[in-house]
Design a protein around this motif. Structure first.
Motif, PDB file in Angstrom:
ATOM      1  N   PHE A  31      28.166  44.196  68.104  1.00 57.54           N
ATOM      2  CA  PHE A  31      28.947  44.184  69.340  1.00 57.54           C
ATOM      3  C   PHE A  31      28.086  44.380  70.583  1.00 57.54           C
ATOM      4  CE2 PHE A  31      32.589  46.099  66.612  1.00 57.54           C
ATOM      5  CZ  PHE A  31      32.882  44.836  66.110  1.00 57.54           C
ATOM      6  N   ARG A 247      39.875  47.298  67.514  1.00 55.13           N
ATOM      7  CA  ARG A 247      39.342  45.966  67.248  1.00 55.13           C
ATOM      8  C   ARG A 247      38.716  45.391  68.510  1.00 55.13           C
ATOM      9  NH1 ARG A 247      40.243  48.143  62.552  1.00 55.13           N
ATOM     10  NH2 ARG A 247      40.625  46.643  60.875  1.00 55.13           N
ATOM     11  N   GLU A 249      38.060  42.208  70.202  1.00 58.45           N
ATOM     12  CA  GLU A 249      38.518  40.827  70.111  1.00 58.45           C
ATOM     13  C   GLU A 249      37.507  39.830  70.647  1.00 58.45           C
ATOM     14  OE1 GLU A 249      41.042  40.088  68.435  1.00 58.45           O
ATOM     15  OE2 GLU A 249      41.860  42.104  68.194  1.00 58.45           O
ATOM     16  N   SER A 255      30.712  38.324  63.389  1.00 57.00           N
ATOM     17  CA  SER A 255      30.514  39.755  63.615  1.00 57.00           C
ATOM     18  C   SER A 255      31.758  40.544  63.249  1.00 57.00           C
ATOM     19  CB  SER A 255      30.153  40.007  65.079  1.00 57.00           C
ATOM     20  OG  SER A 255      28.910  39.405  65.400  1.00 57.00           O
ATOM     21  N   ARG A 256      32.927  40.014  63.619  1.00 55.30           N
ATOM     22  CA  ARG A 256      34.178  40.718  63.297  1.00 55.30           C
ATOM     23  C   ARG A 256      34.422  40.748  61.797  1.00 55.30           C
ATOM     24  NH1 ARG A 256      38.421  37.710  65.871  1.00 55.30           N
ATOM     25  NH2 ARG A 256      36.943  36.251  66.803  1.00 55.30           N
ATOM     26  N   HIS A 259      32.086  43.330  60.281  1.00 55.58           N
ATOM     27  CA  HIS A 259      32.373  44.705  60.676  1.00 55.58           C
ATOM     28  C   HIS A 259      33.659  45.248  60.061  1.00 55.58           C
ATOM     29  CE1 HIS A 259      31.799  48.130  63.474  1.00 55.58           C
ATOM     30  NE2 HIS A 259      33.124  48.181  63.464  1.00 55.58           N
ATOM     31  N   TYR A 260      34.700  44.428  59.971  1.00 58.88           N
ATOM     32  CA  TYR A 260      36.012  44.945  59.593  1.00 58.88           C
ATOM     33  C   TYR A 260      36.405  44.709  58.134  1.00 58.88           C
ATOM     34  CZ  TYR A 260      36.581  45.314  64.649  1.00 58.88           C
ATOM     35  OH  TYR A 260      36.406  45.636  65.968  1.00 58.88           O
TER      36      TYR A 260
END
Length: 298
Positions: A31, A247, A249, A255-256, A259-260
């Motif tokens: 991020f 989160r 956005e 990347s999301r 990461h999640y």
């Protein structure tokens, strides 16, 4: 005469290195292009509660670990750092604010690790002898980083991922502990890789541990312990046990996803891991690994 049965003795398990990279959810490399450092103080700080859960898990399993901690976090959560140290865990440096080493000059790097060390020592009441680069960002571009670490008196680094990866990695580095400088006692202890089909596989924790089945990590650690006869080096982050975190956005899809994915599965998997294998602090492991480290210059 009755013969006494032959006693069978099992070899003591290899003690592996357990580590936590203490940073909050918004401080990760994924991020860094969408969350400005100047905005960090205005975001939800979740690291303290997450570390408290980790401390409870480690106490339940009766294991000690190393917490590679950002100076930024320690500056704002001094009581937490002292709690970690008082519980018998090692406090080590993760730099000040998660800047990657290859983006520094040597002088900037030296200032960063000196600043972080002072904050960590003041908060913990302990000497800081270990370092881990943010995003495993010591590689072939940064030979001066080891010179700076040695001159500042660090005993060990665990800053190398000896694999090829789009985010980090130094695939030419040795898989196991090595001495990067022939004149210094400093030892580098890379994060764990396993071998399959002649190729190195990242197997030291983090996103790989979250995304892949637990059986993969079990297989990899057993390979390193039994086949190589060496300790595995495992790491994870406090935000990885926090499915309720905010989160981001605006971050790239890749990347999301990294990461999640599987945040809700991380804590149960960690519980199984810390109970199944033998674990210890990185500084204690460094004393052993230093004696059998290869010299990178040899």
């Amino acid at each position: 005469m009755i013969e006494k049965p032959i006693q069978q003795f099992e070899a003591a398990p290899v003690v592996n290195g357990l580590s936590v990279d203490v940073e909050d959810w918004f401080q990760v490399g994924a991020f860094e292009d969408v969350i400005d450092r100047d905005d960090w103080d205005g975001l939800s700080l979740r690291v303290e509660d997450n570390v408290a859960r980790i401390l409870d898990l480690f106490a339940e399993a009766d294991v000690k670990a190393t917490f590679f901690t950002l100076g930024w976090v320690a500056k704002r959560h001094g009581a937490l750092i002292r709690r970690i140290a008082d519980a018998g865990h090692e406090i080590a440096s993760h730099g000040f604010d998660h800047a990657r080493v290859f983006n520094f000059t040597r002088q900037e790097f030296g200032a960063d690790i000196a600043k972080a060390r002072q904050i960590l020592e003041d908060a913990s009441g302990t000497s800081i002898t270990g370092y881990r680069a943010p995003s495993f960002s010591i590689d072939g571009r940064t030979p001066w980083a080891y010179v700076e670490l040695a001159e500042q008196g660090y005993a060990y680094s665990s800053s190398v991922a000896p694999v090829a990866h789009d985010h980090y990695g130094w695939r030419e580095a040795p898989r196991f502990a090595f001495k990067p400088l022939p004149w210094a006692d400093l030892v580098e202890i890379p994060v764990t890789t396993a071998m399959f089909g002649g190729k190195r596989l990242a197997a030291g924790g983090g996103g790989f541990f979250r995304v892949l089945p637990y059986a993969f990590s079990r297989w990899a650690i057993r390979q390193v312990n039994r086949t190589d006869g060496r300790p595995a080096i495992f790491y994870f982050h406090p935000w990885e046990i926090d499915p309720q975190q905010p989160r981001v956005e605006g971050a790239p899809l890749k990347s999301r996803l990294r990461h999640y994915t599987n945040l809700h599965k991380m804590a149960p998997k960690l519980r199984e891991l810390v109970h199944e294998f033998a674990w210890g602090r990185m500084d204690m492991l460094a004393h052993i690994e230093a004696r059998r480290a290869v010299d990178l210059a040899a």
